[in-house]
Structure formats: C-alpha cells, structure tokens
Design a protein around this motif. Structure first.
Motif, PDB file in Angstrom:
ATOM      1  N   ARG A  71       1.746   6.556  -6.549  1.00  0.00           N
ATOM      2  CA  ARG A  71       0.233   7.239  -6.933  1.00  0.00           C
ATOM      3  C   ARG A  71       1.089   8.924  -6.625  1.00  0.00           C
ATOM      4  O   ARG A  71       0.025  10.422  -7.886  1.00  0.00           O
ATOM      5  CB  ARG A  71      -1.151   7.164  -6.105  1.00  0.00           C
ATOM      6  N   GLN A  72       1.714   9.457  -5.994  1.00  0.00           N
ATOM      7  CA  GLN A  72       1.988  10.420  -5.940  1.00  0.00           C
ATOM      8  C   GLN A  72       2.905  11.282  -6.871  1.00  0.00           C
ATOM      9  O   GLN A  72       3.106  12.237  -6.832  1.00  0.00           O
ATOM     10  CB  GLN A  72       3.032  10.597  -4.200  1.00  0.00           C
ATOM     11  N   ARG A 110       1.030  -1.071   0.248  1.00  0.00           N
ATOM     12  CA  ARG A 110       0.290  -0.255  -0.153  1.00  0.00           C
ATOM     13  C   ARG A 110       0.960   1.084  -0.099  1.00  0.00           C
ATOM     14  O   ARG A 110       0.450   2.495  -0.749  1.00  0.00           O
ATOM     15  CB  ARG A 110      -0.527   0.467   1.496  1.00  0.00           C
ATOM     16  N   TYR A 111       1.963   0.915   0.744  1.00  0.00           N
ATOM     17  CA  TYR A 111       2.490   2.013   0.804  1.00  0.00           C
ATOM     18  C   TYR A 111       3.456   2.721  -0.931  1.00  0.00           C
ATOM     19  O   TYR A 111       3.589   3.555  -1.006  1.00  0.00           O
ATOM     20  CB  TYR A 111       4.070   2.463   2.001  1.00  0.00           C
ATOM     21  N   ARG A 150       0.915   3.968  -2.984  1.00  0.00           N
ATOM     22  CA  ARG A 150       0.656   5.608  -2.354  1.00  0.00           C
ATOM     23  C   ARG A 150       1.775   6.441  -2.956  1.00  0.00           C
ATOM     24  O   ARG A 150       1.581   7.652  -3.222  1.00  0.00           O
ATOM     25  CB  ARG A 150       0.590   5.429  -0.889  1.00  0.00           C
TER      26      ARG A 150
END
Length: 126
Positions: free
Chosen positions: A124-125, A117-118, A121
């Motif tokens: 995506r960033q 998940r990290y 994320r």
C-alpha cells in the motif's frame, strides 16, 4: 486276715514276701492278658498318626497351591498396574507432543499472518 499278737519277725517277713510274689504274679498275668489289646491300641495309634500326617501333608499342599495362585494373581495385577502406568505416561507424552506441535503451528500461522500484513502494508505504501 486276723492279726495275731504273737507274730514272729520271720512270719511277718515271709507273709510280706508272699504278698509281693502274689502281686508280681498278678501283674505278669495282667500284662500277658493285656498284650493283644495293647498291640491293637498301638496299631490304632499308628494309623491315627499316619492319617494325621496325610491330612497335614494335604493341608500343606493346598496352602502351597493357594500361595502360588495368590502370587500369580499379584504378579498379574502388578503387570496390569505397570502397563496402565506406562500407557498413562505414553498418553501424557503424546498429549505434550501434540500440544507442542499445535503451539509451533499456531506460532507459524501468526508469523505468516504478520508477514502477510507487513507485505500488504508495504504494498500500500509503495
């Protein structure tokens, strides 16, 4: 026997001695006559004693065998109890190890999910 009033001391003493001698003679005759019977009774008593001793020895032998059998049975039962206890301890240890390995695997899976998940994320960033 008539008691005469004019018995002298010597007459009375001789009558008493004769009576004692007669009793002694009768006793000796009775003892001699009873000797075979007494020997038979003594032999019978000896055979009874031997039979009693044989029964006692057999009873003691049977008791010894029974005691040995009970001790062997108790030893087997104790061994079975110890084996069951050892198996239970082994099963508990195996269950504990399995639980620990599941916890470690779950922790690793959670960490991998968190890292994914990290990473998602951060992707995506970026």
């Amino acid at each position: 026997m008539k008691h005469a009033r004019n018995n002298e001391l010597a007459d009375r003493r001789s009558a008493a001695a004769d009576a004692k001698a007669a009793l002694l003679t009768a006793y000796r005759a009775a003892k001699t006559a009873a000797e075979p019977l007494q020997a038979a009774k003594q032999a019978e008593r000896a055979s009874l004693v031997e039979a009693r001793e044989a029964r006692r020895a057999e009873r003691d032998r049977l008791k010894g065998e029974e005691r040995t059998r009970r001790e062997a049975l108790a030893t087997q039962e104790q061994a079975a109890i110890e084996a069951a206890a050892a198996a239970e301890i082994e099963a508990r240890q195996a269950a504990e190890k399995a639980r620990i390995s599941r916890v470690v695997e779950d922790e690793a899976a959670r960490k991998a999910e968190r890292d994914r998940r990290y990473a998602a994320r951060k992707a995506r960033q970026a």
